[in-house]
Design an enzyme around this catalytic site. Structure first.
Site, PDB file in Angstrom:
ATOM      1  N   CYS A   1       0.835  -1.201   0.000  1.00  0.00           N
ATOM      2  CA  CYS A   1       0.000   0.000   0.000  1.00  0.00           C
ATOM      3  C   CYS A   1       0.875   1.260   0.000  1.00  0.00           C
ATOM      4  O   CYS A   1       1.978   1.264   0.574  1.00  0.00           O
ATOM      5  CB  CYS A   1      -0.887   0.012   1.239  1.00  0.00           C
TER       6      CYS A   1
ATOM      7  N   CYS B   1       1.649  -9.001   6.602  1.00  0.00           N
ATOM      8  CA  CYS B   1       0.322  -8.382   6.752  1.00  0.00           C
ATOM      9  C   CYS B   1      -0.682  -9.297   7.423  1.00  0.00           C
ATOM     10  O   CYS B   1      -1.753  -8.860   7.837  1.00  0.00           O
ATOM     11  CB  CYS B   1      -0.206  -7.955   5.388  1.00  0.00           C
TER      12      CYS B   1
END
Ligand code: SF4
Length: 244
Positions: A189, A217
């Site tokens: 991101c 993540c």
């Protein structure tokens, strides 16, 4: 046939047969995922390609999605977060909660990445990703093939090096994410990824402000111990507020 030693292309063909074509290539369009996609486009005709649009991706990642359409004629399937979960999270913790605390960062990853992918994978009997063992300590013990939640999980490039990935990319002219040219070595991101210096590790630019936390993540490795309990509480609170 030894699935621990056969070539990645052979492993993909094997998984394609094992799942009767119910196999997803899951990629965020980094170099490894693109190599896998390139292999699967030939080895598994009609294979489905899945990505997660977290809502915070860099613009260049969407250029890669277009590049895949053009080069391979594959329409990438996008898994997206539940709007209600994102709304509740942002309202409660703010849009940039990830900078404040590891557990809040993992909450964001759960809501924007892990949960959408889990929902999408319910459509498949197997999935493959481009993870490599030498990327991080947590990935050192990575299996090429495993089964989780009754679903086959493949990491055909587990024993490849970054140089092997780069060499395949060059030889085959595989589309390359534009951010590599700006010094990124791992791309996620926008707000959670930065370029790295040559002496830094490959994933040093991911969540670079965190100290001592795994650079993961939650899709491939869960949080453990105290962090897992904290995360469970945060998710439980969030989901109950969405359900209320
Ligand atoms: S990488 Fe950052 S923005 Fe993306 S889902 Fe995780 S915490 Fe949220």
């Amino acid at each position: 046939m030894d699935i621990d030693t056969i070539a990645p292309e052979e492993l993909l063909r094997w998984a394609w047969r094992e799942t009767s074509g119910s196999l997803a290539i899951v990629t965020s369009f980094q170099a490894e995922g693109m190599v896998l996609l390139d292999m699967a486009a030939e080895a598994c005709p009609g294979v489905r390609v899945v990505t997660v649009d977290t809502g915070r991706l860099p613009e260049a990642t969407f250029e890669m999605m277009e590049a895949v359409r053009e080069r391979y004629g594959i329409r990438v399937e996008v898994a997206a977060p539940e709007p209600g979960e994102v709304e509740a999270m942002v309202e409660r913790h703010g849009p940039n909660l990830f900078y404040r605390d590891v557990s809040l960062r993992m909450l964001c990853c759960q809501v924007r990445k892990v949960r959408p992918l889990e929902r999408k994978l319910e459509q498949f009997r197997g999935w493959a990703t481009g993870l490599r063992r030498d990327q991080t300590e947590a990935r050192e013990g990575l299996s090429r093939v495993s089964v989780a939640e009754g679903r086959l999980k493949l990491s055909p490039l587990a024993d490849w090096t970054g140089e092997e990935v780069a060499e395949y990319t060059r030889r085959r002219g595989v589309p390359r994410h534009p951010l590599y040219a700006e010094g990124y070595r791992s791309i996620g991101c926008g707000p959670c990824t930065r370029p790295v210096e040559t002496e830094e590790s490959e994933r040093a630019g991911r969540w670079w402000w965190e100290q001592g936390a795994e650079k993961e993540c939650g899709i491939h490795f869960s949080a453990n111990g105290k962090l897992e309990r904290k995360l469970d509480v945060l998710i439980g609170d969030l989901l109950s507020s969405v359900a209320a």
